[in-house]
Design a protein around this motif. Structure first.
Motif, PDB file in Angstrom:
ATOM      1  N   SER A   1      29.401  41.251  25.187  1.00 57.31           N
ATOM      2  CA  SER A   1      29.915  42.163  24.179  1.00 57.31           C
ATOM      3  C   SER A   1      28.876  43.218  23.853  1.00 57.31           C
ATOM      4  O   SER A   1      27.667  42.943  23.856  1.00 57.31           O
ATOM      5  N   LEU A   2      29.332  44.424  23.555  1.00 57.96           N
ATOM      6  CA  LEU A   2      28.416  45.494  23.175  1.00 57.96           C
ATOM      7  C   LEU A   2      27.644  45.147  21.905  1.00 57.96           C
ATOM      8  O   LEU A   2      26.560  45.687  21.658  1.00 57.96           O
ATOM      9  N   VAL A   3      28.176  44.203  21.131  1.00 62.71           N
ATOM     10  CA  VAL A   3      27.495  43.754  19.920  1.00 62.71           C
ATOM     11  C   VAL A   3      26.103  43.209  20.260  1.00 62.71           C
ATOM     12  O   VAL A   3      25.172  43.290  19.445  1.00 62.71           O
ATOM     13  N   ALA A   4      25.951  42.680  21.483  1.00 66.05           N
ATOM     14  CA  ALA A   4      24.677  42.084  21.898  1.00 66.05           C
ATOM     15  C   ALA A   4      23.537  43.094  21.888  1.00 66.05           C
ATOM     16  O   ALA A   4      22.365  42.715  21.759  1.00 66.05           O
ATOM     17  N   ILE A   5      23.848  44.396  22.040  1.00 66.01           N
ATOM     18  CA  ILE A   5      22.784  45.408  22.067  1.00 66.01           C
ATOM     19  C   ILE A   5      22.942  46.407  20.925  1.00 66.01           C
ATOM     20  O   ILE A   5      22.322  47.483  20.966  1.00 66.01           O
ATOM     21  N   LEU A   6      23.727  46.069  19.933  1.00 65.97           N
ATOM     22  CA  LEU A   6      23.966  47.003  18.827  1.00 65.97           C
ATOM     23  C   LEU A   6      22.679  47.409  18.098  1.00 65.97           C
ATOM     24  O   LEU A   6      22.473  48.602  17.823  1.00 65.97           O
TER      25      LEU A   6
END
Length: 400
Positions: free
Chosen positions: A356-361
């Motif tokens: 998920s893009l949340v991982a690098i937010l």
């Protein structure tokens, strides 16, 4: 034969990666021989010794190597092929024809697939290169480097300016697409000389130019004996500016860190790399990247030609198959896609990594605060400052 299904997943680190679809697949083929080794080159290349060189056997080993990789890419099609080196154009047209026919008979090559060959102007023979075209090569990448004989001598090239111009002119008549490699910030190089180099390349009519700043790589002759009279930093920046400006004035799009294209003549093979696509790597020292529904692997072939040949004979062409660890995925993805000037859709991050893009937010927010990446709802795209300080931008995505 049933496809080999890797069993290791990211559960070991508390994560289970799932790829909904596999990315496009390319094929890289490495030819590890040159007439002589250039002092700046850190690629896997070795001086050709004609008394021990057997091109037919090497082609056979390449095809055996490809067969060993098929179970890991079962049912997938190849979108592009790149014959790199070394100097692939040292091989005969018959040998390249045998190789490409062998590839087509073993794996599905998409109709109209881009097939690139690297070539040295010093090995250019018109009839031979017509044979490469007839074998299926439709894109030629010519290692010109400079249009000044003095600079070519500094770089250890075997060709001269006259041969380079002739090779490019003939190549444009033969192949659908032609790329020229140029280097700048060379010993004793002036801004005027760099401007002449790029203007000459443009004037010859090519629609793709790869322009590289000379760097001193470890374990090369230049690293051991650094060339004298390299431009100081300020002059190097001036030289780079003139190269980029001249290409821009000629309507070349600076679509990747070192790649410039006119009329969208992009290198599709390299774009697949930069979009974190997959590629089989065969030949001495070749690297590959293969995705599965559960994880992504890197592969490495044995480097020295003799060692590689022995490994293929033993049925063990891979020196290493290694899973990319969960904590490294974001960096590896960004290392590639942030080279592209126009960026990539944010959705590609999950498509190609399973994360998920949340991982690098947090990293994205910091990069935006530093004005290194654009604050776009849809794109992962470096700013002008981000392209200028790309290493700093990439460093934000390294695991602690």
């Amino acid at each position: 034969m049933l496809p080999v299904q890797p069993i290791s997943v990211y559960k070991a680190s508390g994560h289970e990666q799932i790829l909904a679809a596999l990315p496009p697949l390319s094929l890289y083929v490495h030819f590890p021989w040159c007439i002589q080794k250039c002092p700046y080159c850190d690629f896997n290349s070795h001086v050709l010794k004609k008394d021990t060189f057997d091109e037919k056997s090497y082609i056979d080993y390449l095809l055996f190597d490809l067969e060993s990789e098929l179970p890991f890419v079962w049912g997938r099609s190849v979108h592009t092929v790149f014959l790199g080196g070394g100097t692939p154009s040292l091989f005969s047209a018959d040998a390249i024809n045998t190789l490409l026919n062998g590839i087509r008979s073993r794996i599905k090559l998409l109709p109209g697939a881009e097939i690139t060959m690297e070539a040295n102007p010093g090995t250019f023979e018109q009839d031979k290169f017509v044979g490469f075209k007839e074998a299926g090569v439709n894109r030629l990448s010519i290692g010109v480097q400079s249009f000044h004989d003095e600079q070519l001598q500094y770089l250890g090239r075997i060709h001269n300016v006259k041969e380079a111009k002739k090779a490019v002119t003939l190549a444009i008549d033969i192949f659908e697409k032609v790329n020229i490699d140029l280097m700048y910030a060379l010993p004793k190089q002036t801004v005027v000389q760099a401007q002449y180099d790029v203007q000459t390349a443009i004037g010859l009519g090519v629609k793709h130019i790869s322009a590289y700043h000379l760097t001193i790589e470890p374990n090369t002759p230049f690293a051991q004996f650094p060339p004298k009279d390299l431009p100081e930093d300020d002059l190097s920046l001036d030289i780079e500016d003139i190269v980029h400006n001249e290409l821009g004035k000629a309507d070349f799009e600076h679509y990747e860190v070192s790649a410039f294209s006119k009329e969208q003549n992009y290198c599709q093979h390299n774009i697949n790399y930069w979009q974190f696509g997959d590629y089989i790597g065969i030949g001495a020292g070749a690297h590959g990247k293969i995705s599965y529904p559960t994880h992504i692997e890197r592969t490495v072939r044995y480097k020295h030609p003799k060692e590689y040949i022995q490994s293929v004979q033993a049925g063990l062409s891979n020196k290493q198959r290694k899973m990319i660890q969960y904590d490294d995925l974001a960096f590896e993805f960004m290392l590639n896609v942030l080279r592209l000037s126009q960026g990539v859709p944010k959705s590609l991050f999950q498509e190609r990594t399973g994360l998920s893009l949340v991982a690098i937010l947090p990293q994205l927010q910091k990069a935006q605060t530093l004005q290194l990446i654009e604050a776009s709802p849809d794109l992962l795209k470096p700013t002008k400052l981000g392209k200028q300080f790309l290493n700093d931008l990439l460093g934000l995505f390294l695991k602690e």
